[in-house]
Write a protein that holds these residues in place. Structure first.
Motif, short mmCIF file in Angstrom:
data_model
loop_
_atom_site.label_atom_id
_atom_site.label_comp_id
_atom_site.label_asym_id
_atom_site.label_seq_id
_atom_site.Cartn_x
_atom_site.Cartn_y
_atom_site.Cartn_z
N ASN A 145 0.84 -1.20 0.00
CA ASN A 145 0.00 0.00 0.00
C ASN A 145 0.88 1.25 0.00
O ASN A 145 2.11 1.17 0.05
N ALA A 146 0.24 2.41 -0.07
CA ALA A 146 0.98 3.66 -0.17
C ALA A 146 1.89 3.87 1.03
O ALA A 146 3.03 4.34 0.90
N GLY A 170 -4.53 4.90 -4.18
CA GLY A 170 -3.29 4.53 -3.51
C GLY A 170 -2.07 5.15 -4.17
O GLY A 170 -1.14 5.61 -3.50
N MET A 171 -2.06 5.18 -5.52
CA MET A 171 -0.94 5.80 -6.22
C MET A 171 -0.86 7.29 -5.88
O MET A 171 0.25 7.82 -5.63
N MET A 194 -4.93 6.65 -17.06
CA MET A 194 -5.37 6.89 -15.69
C MET A 194 -4.17 7.02 -14.76
O MET A 194 -4.12 7.89 -13.89
N GLY A 195 -3.17 6.14 -14.97
CA GLY A 195 -1.98 6.20 -14.14
C GLY A 195 -1.22 7.50 -14.32
O GLY A 195 -0.78 8.12 -13.35
N ALA A 198 -2.91 10.19 -12.55
CA ALA A 198 -2.78 10.06 -11.09
C ALA A 198 -1.37 10.39 -10.61
O ALA A 198 -1.13 10.37 -9.40
N GLY A 199 -0.46 10.66 -11.54
CA GLY A 199 0.88 11.08 -11.14
C GLY A 199 2.01 10.18 -11.56
O GLY A 199 3.17 10.45 -11.21
N ALA A 200 1.73 9.11 -12.29
CA ALA A 200 2.81 8.22 -12.74
C ALA A 200 3.73 8.95 -13.71
O ALA A 200 3.28 9.81 -14.49
N ASP A 201 5.00 8.60 -13.67
CA ASP A 201 5.99 9.21 -14.55
C ASP A 201 6.10 8.50 -15.90
O ASP A 201 6.78 8.99 -16.80
#
Length: 293
Positions: A145-146, A170-171, A194-195, A198-201
């Motif tokens: 989890n986060a 969670g991301m 979506m990722g 949500a902030g994915a690089d």
């Protein structure tokens, strides 16, 4: 801290009938993906059947990929094993051959608690001098989890996570808990957009092997602010993914690559072997989804 960005194939491992590494086919696959603009490679992970391969093949795979790519793009080598000492040996070998980072799923099968998994990642990170990307995949059996990931991020050398989960809350929590500093890479191919939102690089995925241009379009349109075009590209990719999910993704990608002229062979036994009729059914479904094959 080295930051990984962009879209990176979770590389398919080309194999001979004896389940040895097919080096010419590997070079052919890497060359195609480099030409198509892959931002890097994730080697020997779930898609690459790493934990099902012999240590000898895994070490050869890592060395051949790093040598062929020759620093044109980063190479991240997945080194997890059911035996911890073998994982450390694979990590050291990946570092010695020039890999940019190692990666590992949590320890498998037994019901390890949070502290045991934390110590596992700590010892792995201490075994090398290159970054360690932890790998969250619910199928591995431990829920990263986060809060756990943020705690692991405090360990020297742990800089990144491959987040193969649809839990984008969670991301986002993880991004917040690490003040935007942890390098987060999206896992689910069907939800790359979506990722990213949500902030994915960036993203690492199986189907990138067979449709890198579509995947790259999602990422680059998102980065340029053209969300409508990114959404359109994601929908186009998802049609292909839907066709694969009705069969099996890894052998399905191998069948597609064979049709593209890259002799990647079968998956490691006992993963499904397709009959000629089943292969044609899958190829027809992929064509109907818009994949040029």
């Amino acid at each position: 801290m080295k930051k990984f960005e962009g879209v990176m194939p979770a590389l398919i491992t080309p194999l001979t009938a004896e389940e040895k590494l097919n080096v010419p086919a590997l070079h052919q696959l890497l060359s195609m993906l480099l030409d198509q603009g892959a931002y890097g490679f994730y080697i020997g992970g779930a898609t690459g059947e790493g934990i099902a391969l012999s240590r000898e093949v895994r070490e050869e795979l890592a060395a051949e990929c790093v040598k062929f790519v020759n620093h044109r793009q980063p190479c991240i080598v997945h080194i997890a094993s059911a035996n911890f000492h073998e994982a450390v040996a694979l990590a050291k070998q990946a570092e010695s051959c020039g890999a940019d980072a190692i990666s590992a799923i949590p320890p498998m099968f037994y019901s390890y608690d949070e502290n045991e998994v934390y110590q596992y990642y700590k010892k792995l990170a201490e075994s090398v001098h290159i970054p360690l990307m932890i790998y969250f995949n619910p199928a591995a059996g431990f829920n990263i989890n986060a809060e756990f990931a943020a705690r692991a991020f405090e360990i020297d050398n742990i800089t990144a996570i491959k987040w193969t989960s649809s839990n984008y809350f969670g991301m986002m929590r993880l991004k917040d808990l690490t003040h935007g500093e942890m390098n987060i890479i999206n896992g689910p191919d069907e939800m790359l957009l979506m990722g990213l939102n949500a902030g994915a690089d960036g993203g690492i995925g199986s189907t990138y092997n067979i449709m890198m241009p579509r995947i790259k379009s999602i990422y680059e349109n998102f980065r340029s602010g053209n969300i409508a075009a990114a959404h359109e590209a994601q929908m186009a990719a998802d049609r292909v993914i839907d066709a694969l999910l009705k069969h099996k993704v890894i052998p399905g990608c191998k069948i597609a690559l064979e049709k593209m002229g890259i002799p990647v062979g079968e998956c490691v036994f006992p993963m499904k072997r397709y009959t000629a009729e089943e292969k044609e059914e899958l190829l027809s479904a992929l064509r109907a989804s818009g994949l040029e094959i």
